[in-house]
Structure formats: C-alpha cells, structure tokens
Design an enzyme around this catalytic site. Structure first.
Site, PDB file in Angstrom:
ATOM      1  N   LYS A  98      -9.090  13.823   4.365  1.00  0.00           N
ATOM      2  CA  LYS A  98      -8.167  12.687   4.378  1.00  0.00           C
ATOM      3  C   LYS A  98      -7.301  12.829   5.621  1.00  0.00           C
ATOM      4  CE  LYS A  98      -6.844  14.167   0.317  1.00  0.00           C
ATOM      5  NZ  LYS A  98      -6.903  12.921  -0.442  1.00  0.00           N
ATOM      6  N   ARG A  99      -6.488  11.811   5.941  1.00  0.00           N
ATOM      7  CA  ARG A  99      -5.608  11.957   7.086  1.00  0.00           C
ATOM      8  C   ARG A  99      -4.676  13.153   6.909  1.00  0.00           C
ATOM      9  NH1 ARG A  99      -5.620   7.934  11.108  1.00  0.00           N
ATOM     10  NH2 ARG A  99      -3.925   9.136  12.035  1.00  0.00           N
ATOM     11  N   LYS A 152     -14.531   8.892  -4.480  1.00  0.00           N
ATOM     12  CA  LYS A 152     -15.831   9.176  -3.847  1.00  0.00           C
ATOM     13  C   LYS A 152     -16.331  10.556  -4.258  1.00  0.00           C
ATOM     14  CE  LYS A 152     -14.038   6.925   0.289  1.00  0.00           C
ATOM     15  NZ  LYS A 152     -13.372   7.241   1.584  1.00  0.00           N
ATOM     16  N   LYS A 195       0.366  14.506   1.938  1.00  0.00           N
ATOM     17  CA  LYS A 195      -0.936  14.849   1.364  1.00  0.00           C
ATOM     18  C   LYS A 195      -1.076  16.362   1.148  1.00  0.00           C
ATOM     19  CE  LYS A 195      -3.367  10.784   3.248  1.00  0.00           C
ATOM     20  NZ  LYS A 195      -4.070  10.160   2.122  1.00  0.00           N
ATOM     21  N   HIS A 233       0.793  -1.235   0.000  1.00  0.00           N
ATOM     22  CA  HIS A 233       0.000   0.000   0.000  1.00  0.00           C
ATOM     23  C   HIS A 233       0.819   1.275   0.000  1.00  0.00           C
ATOM     24  CE1 HIS A 233      -4.252  -1.181   0.481  1.00  0.00           C
ATOM     25  NE2 HIS A 233      -3.732  -2.303   0.940  1.00  0.00           N
ATOM     26  N   THR A 280      -8.571   7.083  -2.350  1.00  0.00           N
ATOM     27  CA  THR A 280      -9.932   6.666  -2.684  1.00  0.00           C
ATOM     28  C   THR A 280     -10.937   7.797  -2.466  1.00  0.00           C
ATOM     29  OG1 THR A 280     -10.086   5.659  -0.477  1.00  0.00           O
ATOM     30  CG2 THR A 280      -9.688   4.175  -2.343  1.00  0.00           C
TER      31      THR A 280
HETATM   32  C1  PLP Z   1     -12.107   7.282   1.926  1.00  0.00           C
HETATM   33  C2  PLP Z   1     -11.658   7.622   3.274  1.00  0.00           C
HETATM   34  C3  PLP Z   1     -10.303   7.843   3.527  1.00  0.00           C
HETATM   35  C4  PLP Z   1      -9.247   7.783   2.445  1.00  0.00           C
HETATM   36  O1  PLP Z   1      -9.047   9.066   1.898  1.00  0.00           O
HETATM   37  P1  PLP Z   1      -7.771   9.389   0.974  1.00  0.00           P
HETATM   38  O2  PLP Z   1      -8.036  10.757   0.474  1.00  0.00           O
HETATM   39  O3  PLP Z   1      -7.782   8.373  -0.101  1.00  0.00           O
HETATM   40  O4  PLP Z   1      -6.595   9.303   1.854  1.00  0.00           O
HETATM   41  C5  PLP Z   1      -9.933   8.180   4.810  1.00  0.00           C
HETATM   42  N1  PLP Z   1     -10.821   8.281   5.809  1.00  0.00           N
HETATM   43  C6  PLP Z   1     -12.142   8.091   5.595  1.00  0.00           C
HETATM   44  C7  PLP Z   1     -13.097   8.250   6.734  1.00  0.00           C
HETATM   45  C8  PLP Z   1     -12.607   7.748   4.333  1.00  0.00           C
HETATM   46  O5  PLP Z   1     -13.913   7.537   4.133  1.00  0.00           O
END
Ligand code: PLP
Length: 803
Positions: A535-536, A645, A541, A349, A641
């Site tokens: 995101k985190r 979304k 990022k 990953h 991801t």
């Molecule tokens: C989808 C999701 C992530 C992943 O987000 P990235 O932008 O791909 O890092 C992290 N936390 C939650 C709660 C999510 O639904």
C-alpha cells in the site's frame, strides 16, 4: 461467433505482417503485444459503436464518474478475459511456443493514480460495463503517470513514468469532441436583453481534447467509455501563444499526476487541472444532451444524467454546472440549483484534515473569476437559507467560504443530493464526527457504500489456479455470480480440497520467490510465511509497526529464540515531498539489508522491499501472500481495498478494527481473522484527553524498549539520522498514529499467527473461509448499490454481442 484458436492465429499472422513485416518467430514481445492488442481492439470496436448508438436511441440515464485519478493497470488480459477470449488466446499462443504472460508484460501500466482512490475508480469503470449500466469515466490524460520508484543506497528515488512513450494502444483521440476551457482574465457582468451575462477580458483559452478508452464489460456486458482529457493550444488561438514557453505552459496542464496520497497541496497547477477536466467533462455532457439527444429542456437533465464527484478534487463541478446552466443556457438560478443538486452526488474518501482540499480565495479569484463569483453566491444563499433556523455557529462551521479559503468538501456536500463514505465505520465517523453538522442539516443525504474490488482481475487474471479450483469444486458460475463463492465453505472439511489449496499457494509463492530472486538477487524459502504489506507509504498505515515487529523477531533470533520461517514483503511508494515516509523506507531497507545478510538469521527471516509497487506488481504479490497486514491506526483508513484483494486470494488478515477490516471480520467471523489493537473510542479518548504518553509505555515495556532502541543504538547500519527521526516520532506525545500503543497487542496477534501456522490444516481452513466470503466485496455488488440508491440507473438493453 466465438474466436477459435485457428482464427486467432490467422489474425495474428496478418497483423504482424501488416504492422511490422515480422512473423511469429521473429517478432519481439513488444511487437506481439501490439499485434494481439490490435486484434482485441478489432474485437470490441463494433460493439463499442453499437452500444453508443443504443445509448443515444434509448436515452437512458447515464452516470459520469468524475475522478482526478484512474488506476487501471494493464488492459490486455483484462480485455481478453472480458471478451471471453483469454483461454483461447493463451492456448493459441502456447501452440506457437509463445507465452501470453510474457507478451502482456510488454504493456506499460496505465498508472494515472496514486493508490486506492484511483484503483476504485478503475474498478467502477470495469464493473459498470460488466453489470450493464452506461457509465462514463471523466478524468485527465496525464502524460506522465505516477513516478517510477527506484532504491539507491536504500533511499527512494523518483523517475518519470513516461507511459505514453511506446504509444498507448487503447486510446482513441476524438478531436471532434474537443471543447474550450477558460482561465484567468477579468469578468464583467453586462445586461444582455435583461439577462446578466459575463463578458470575459484577457482570459487564456485552452483546448481540451478527449482521448477515449473502451471499457469492455465482462461477457455480455456493455462496452463503455473512459474519457481522458488532454490540454492543447486551440488552433484559432495560436497567435496568443507565440513562444515555446507559452505552449509548454498549456501542455504542462496535463503533464503530471500529483504524487501525493492522503495529503493535499494548494498548488495553482492542481487547481487548474481540477477545473480543466471538470469543465471539459460537463461541457461534453451538455453537448451530448442538447445535440445528440436533441433535448432542449434542461430541467429534465437529472432524468438523463448523474455526475459523481469522486472525493473533493472534482467538487468544482457544482459551480461549473451552475455556470453553464445560468450563463450559457440562461436557466434561472433557483432552477439551475435544483437541477445541479439532483445531478450531483459525492463520495468522501478520508477523514484526515490534511487531505481535505481548501483553496485560497485570492488564488481562485484570479484563476477562475466567474467560478469564484458563483461559489460566493452559493455560499451567500446557503447562509441566508439557514439564518434563523440553526445557530450562527453551525452556519459558520458549515459555510463554504471562511478564513479566506474555499472549503471544497462543503461545496460538494451542499451541492449534492447524496454523500457517502466508503465503509460502515467511515460513514459513521462522517456522520458523528467529521461532518456532524452537515449530517444534522441533511441526514437523508448520507449513506454508506463500502468499497469493492474487481474479483475478475484479482482472482481470474492474477490467480488462475485458484480460479480453476473454484470451478472444480463449486462450478463455474461464481465467475458470473459471486454469491456462489459462499459454496466453497462446504469444503471446509474436505482434505483433498484443502491440500489443493495449499499446493496452489505454494506454487504461487514459488513464482514470487523466483521473481524476487530476479529482481533483488535474494533467495527466499517458499515454505516460509509470506507476510505482505502492500500500500502507499504513510504514517497512518503504520509500516512502522511492522518494522518494530521485524526488529523484535530479529532480536529473538539473535538471542536463540525460535520462530517459524518468515518472509516479510513490502511494496510502497512515498510521496516525493513526504520526508517521514521516505525516512521509513530508508530504515526498512537498511534493516532488510542487515537481516538478509546476517548468517545467524540465515533463512529464518527475510525482509524484501520490492521497488515500484503498482497494479502489475500487486498481481504478482497478492496471490502468494499468507498474511495480509492491515494495521492502520483505527479511524484513519477509510476503507482499504488491498485487504479485500488479499483475502480473496486466501491470505489471513492481521487487522486493526478500522475501515473495511471490520466488515471482513463480520464476514469471516472472529476465528478467521487476527484482530488486535485500540478501538475507535480508545483512539478518540487519547486525542480528546491528550493522554497519550508513549515514553511511559516505552520505559515500562522492556521488549518494546529493546525494539525501539534498535533504531538509535547502532544496531541498524547506515541510517542513524533516519533511525533517530523514527525514534523521536514514536516517543512524542503528539504522535497521532499511536504506534507504540498498539505494539504489544500486535505482538500477541503475531504470536497467534505463528501458533496457527503450525496447525497447517486449520490455516488452510481459515484461508478457505476467507476466499469464500470475499464475495461480499465484489465491486459489482457495490456498483449495484450506487446504481440503485444514488444514480437511479436502469440497465441498457442490448442484443447479445457477436464476438
Ligand atoms: C489496491 C491497491 C491500492 C490500495 O491499497 P490499500 O491497502 O487499500 O491502501 C494501492 N495501490 C495499488 C497498486 C493497488 O492495487
């Protein structure tokens, strides 16, 4: 039989009466949640049992997905949707003047994961059941989920997330399936009738008790099982745990989820957790195989069982399966190794060195003496096997044990028949950079599997209005077959549909504005651009790049330069020990405070940092987004991801050419995404030549200088130390995330966003194209590829469920 509204109302009354001696009028949302979830449980339980019997009878191959994290979020609406009951129940409740959304909000998030990795594991569970494959999750039942985040004076504070306080309504304790896991002590190999057998001395024995959660597939799908393990003192060992401290040490094993994302800490407790769930999972698989399936021939195991290692945390599965086969089932080493390699597959990953697990040999020898012996033997045979075929350098670089450390990724690669990355670029970087030596050794094992998302959750549940618009235009079958979403593109010139699309977005933005008002007291204008980065919080990022853009916008507004109205929305947790990430949070919060209260700015710019980002909050924010911020340093985000979304919900992406952003661009075309920034070769060039000198960039770019200086010149109140820390970081030659290198290109991309925003019709058209093409990231497609290429599964034949 489909559930009718009347039948549901009857069942609801009965449950409320039985459980709480309440009726519909007096019951609290939490009582109602308990009653509705009990009805749902009754709905899937017969099918769950039937599926398990069919599995045992048909003996088809099953996959076991081993993951130290699962992040399902809440399950009520998802289970209702998948049972086909969502609409009926929503309407029946409305008849009773009750609101399903309010009732569902009583469910705590099952937050047994940090972010993308855990969310993917949960999406895979849903998808395996929905596509008709027998897939089992294997993980840990953490007593405390990912911490709750609060902001105090702009600083992140972490509070325990006691999600089991109110009892979980979905899990079923299966004590009869408990197994024992051993830690510590000494091991001596003794000859037992010609077989070298380990004898343990002074080890600690822990009981692993499974809690099973039903995974209800969509419509005619299967009902599979997510098995989460809890640690207990074995009843037969009670005398060995005489004090409360002794007992607590056992319970602590599954108490907390490590809150680090993309970073690894070599802590003993974490190593214990990893071995605990891996050993329990494999024992339970072999129990099922030898007892329930009554199969004595372990060489046939790969025809019935696939075990998937989700990132390196469960990599010990390879050594543990060897131990079980060789020590417990007396399979000779070569045969056992052959079985293990055929059973195991591995997903990597990340390419970031700090996230690659390496365990200290001494620590492992003390905690897991037999496993350490087995890993040593795997390593020895690996080296012997290569000697003379490749250079000694290659052997040294690829072996498992070196410098007193066990390289878990190497163990995972050497012991698996398949190794995959999670987006095309990521896999390419694994093959050509990070795992190049392994790729040269085993080119056939490498493959790409781009991540996907549960469109069911992110469209059907989170955005019912958009889902209805898809029904009205392209028909309902997209809900079963996401390919059909491509037909939505035919409405590119349809003014009515474009207007509807913009009405739906506005409506979702009004709902989010209301929520923001409730949570923060801040009023935002729903007609502004909703610019979202969720995101985190991590340096790679680059929430920092967004921060610099905000500062630039603020300085423009103060100087009388106009911009379209914008609301920037952040959601992000920082690992509690990650100092820099927490400094970023503080600076963003103080910047937000300054801007939101500046009468010169008024409502032209608002910055909202919502606390406690989790799946439920994502479901509120994502349908309301206009702009999706995917601005990681190219090469660092394996896939992402949230990019998928947000796209599915019609947000336009501003993106570096990193991870799956590249594939989003391929899908929608250059004109329907705002891409910018360094490409991978430019990034690697900086690293290779040490030629990144951000101070020069800063000195030579007045706009950049002004934005960066705001961090230290007193512009932003109450964060001089944190502002200085960010400033120093940006200007250091060793700043690996190249924030300033992308600043100017990012501003240009943002200017283009503003231009496009003014062309309302074009914006809606781009949004429509993004929605249509999100079908490419339907997780069901991802799962079909894993099932076919890696796991070699067939779908289980079951009679249509009677729900
Ligand atoms: C989808 C999701 C992530 C992943 O987000 P990235 O932008 O791909 O890092 C992290 N936390 C939650 C709660 C999510 O639904």
């Amino acid at each position: 039989m489909q559930l009718t509204k009347e039948e549901f109302k009857k069942r609801l009354e009965r449950k409320l009466d039985n459980y709480f001696e309440e009726d519909v009028k007096s019951a609290s949302n939490s009582d109602l949640y308990a009653a509705v979830s009990a009805i749902v449980r009754d709905g899937y339980t017969p099918q769950w049992r039937r599926i398990r019997i069919a599995e045992t009878n048909q003996k088809q191959k099953q996959v076991y997905y081993f993951s130290i994290e699962f992040l399902p979020g809440t399950l009520l609406k998802s289970n209702l949707l998948n049972l086909g009951w969502l609409k009926t129940v929503r309407e029946a409740l409305a008849d009773l003047h009750l609101d399903l959304d309010k009732i569902a909000a009583a469910e705590p998030d099952m937050a047994l994961g940090n972010g993308g990795l855990g969310r993917l594991a949960a999406a895979f569970m849903d998808s395996l059941a929905s596509t008709g494959y027998t897939g089992n999750g294997n993980g840990i039942r953490y007593k405390y989920g990912l911490f709750k985040q609060k902001f105090v004076n702009g600083y992140q504070k972490e509070l325990p997330n006691d999600w089991l306080k109110k009892e979980d309504h979905w899990e079923v304790r299966r004590e009869s399936k408990s197994v024992l896991v051993r830690f510590g002590g000494k091991v001596n190999m003794v000859d037992d009738n010609g077989w070298m057998t380990p004898q343990y001395e002074g080890e600690r024995v822990v009981r692993a008790v499974p809690y099973d959660v039903a995974v209800v597939g969509y419509k005619d799908g299967l009902t599979n099982t997510l098995r989460l393990w809890d640690a207990e003192v074995p009843p037969e060992e009670e005398l060995n745990y005489p004090t409360i401290t002794d007992r607590r040490r056992v319970e602590d094993l599954t108490s907390i989820l490590y809150p680090d994302d993309s970073n690894y800490e070599g802590r003993l407790l974490r190593l214990k957790q990893e071995y605990f769930f891996v050993s329990a999972g494999l024992q339970s698989i072999l129990n099922y195989y030898t007892k329930d399936l009554d199969n004595k021939d372990l060489t046939k195991l790969p025809n019935y069982v696939a075990v998937h290692i989700n990132d390196t945390h469960p990599a010990m599965a390879i050594a543990e399966l060897m131990r079980l086969l060789v020590d417990e089932h007396r399979v000779d080493w070569d045969t056992a190794w052959n079985i293990t390699q055929k059973v195991m597959s591995y997903t990597n990953h990340t390419i970031m060195a700090e996230a690659m697990e390496k365990w200290d040999v001494n620590m492992m020898s003390q905690l897991l003496p037999r496993i350490m012996q087995i890993i040593t033997e795997i390593d020895r045979r690996f080296c012997v096997g290569l000697k003379g075929h490749v250079s000694d350098d290659v052997i040294e670089r690829t072996r498992i044990i070196k410098n007193g450390q066990v390289q878990m990724a190497h163990l995972a690669i050497i012991g698996s028949h398949s190794i995959n990355g999670v987006a095309a670029l990521h896999t390419q970087l694994l093959e050509t950079k990070v795992l190049k030596d392994f790729y040269n050794l085993y080119p056939d094992r490498f493959n790409n599997k781009t991540n996907g998302i549960t469109l069911r959750r992110w469209l059907q549940i989170a955005n019912p209005e958009l889902s209805d618009l898809l029904d009205e235009t392209i028909g309902k079958n997209w809900r079963n077959d996401s390919d059909e979403m491509l037909n939505f593109e035919k409405y590119y010139h349809d003014t009515k549909v474009l207007h509807k699309l913009s009405d739906i977005k506005l409506d979702n933005k009004k709902k989010l504005a209301k929520f923001i008002k409730e949570r923060t007291g801040i009023v935002v204008d729903p007609t502004a651009i909703f610019d979202v980065q969720v995101k985190r919080l991590h340096a790679y990022k680059r929430q920092t790049l967004k921060l610099l853009h905000i500062l630039k916008l603020y300085q423009d507004l103060k100087a009388g330069i106009d911009h379209p109205k914008r609301v920037v929305i952040f959601g992000a947790k920082a690992a509690p020990s990650y100092v820099f990430a927490k400094q970023v949070i503080k600076v963003i919060n103080e910047t937000a405070n300054m801007i939101n209260n500046d009468p010169d700015v008024n409502d032209k710019l608002k910055v909202i940092f919502l606390e406690d980002y989790d799946v439920s909050l994502a479901e509120r924010i994502i349908p309301a987004a206009d702009v999706s911020e995917q601005i990681s340093t190219t090469t660092k985000e394996a896939s992402g991801t949230s990019n998928m979304k947000l796209m599915a919900n019609g947000a336009l992406t501003v993106a570096t050419m990193d991870g799956a952003n590249i594939e989003i661009k391929d899908a929608v075309g250059e004109d329907n995404i705002f891409s910018f920034g360094l490409n991978k070769d430019q990034v690697y060039k900086y690293y290779a030549e040490h030629s990144y000198h951000p101070r020069e960039m800063y000195e030579n770019d007045a706009v950049m200088k002004k934005a960066v200086d705001a961090l230290i010149d007193g512009t932003i109140p109450n964060c001089s130390a944190e502002g200085q820390a960010l400033f120093n970081n940006f200007l250091g030659d060793n700043e690996q995330f190249l924030v300033l290198a992308d600043f100017e290109a990012y501003l240009r991309a943002q200017a283009k966003i503003e231009q496009t925003w003014k062309q309302k019709r074009l914006w809606e058209q781009m949004s429509l194209v993004n929605i249509a093409h999100s079908e490419r990231f339907d997780v069901d497609k991802t799962i079909e590829r894993y099932a076919e290429d890696i796991w070699h599964l067939k779908k289980l034949e079951v009679e249509k469920a009677d729900r």
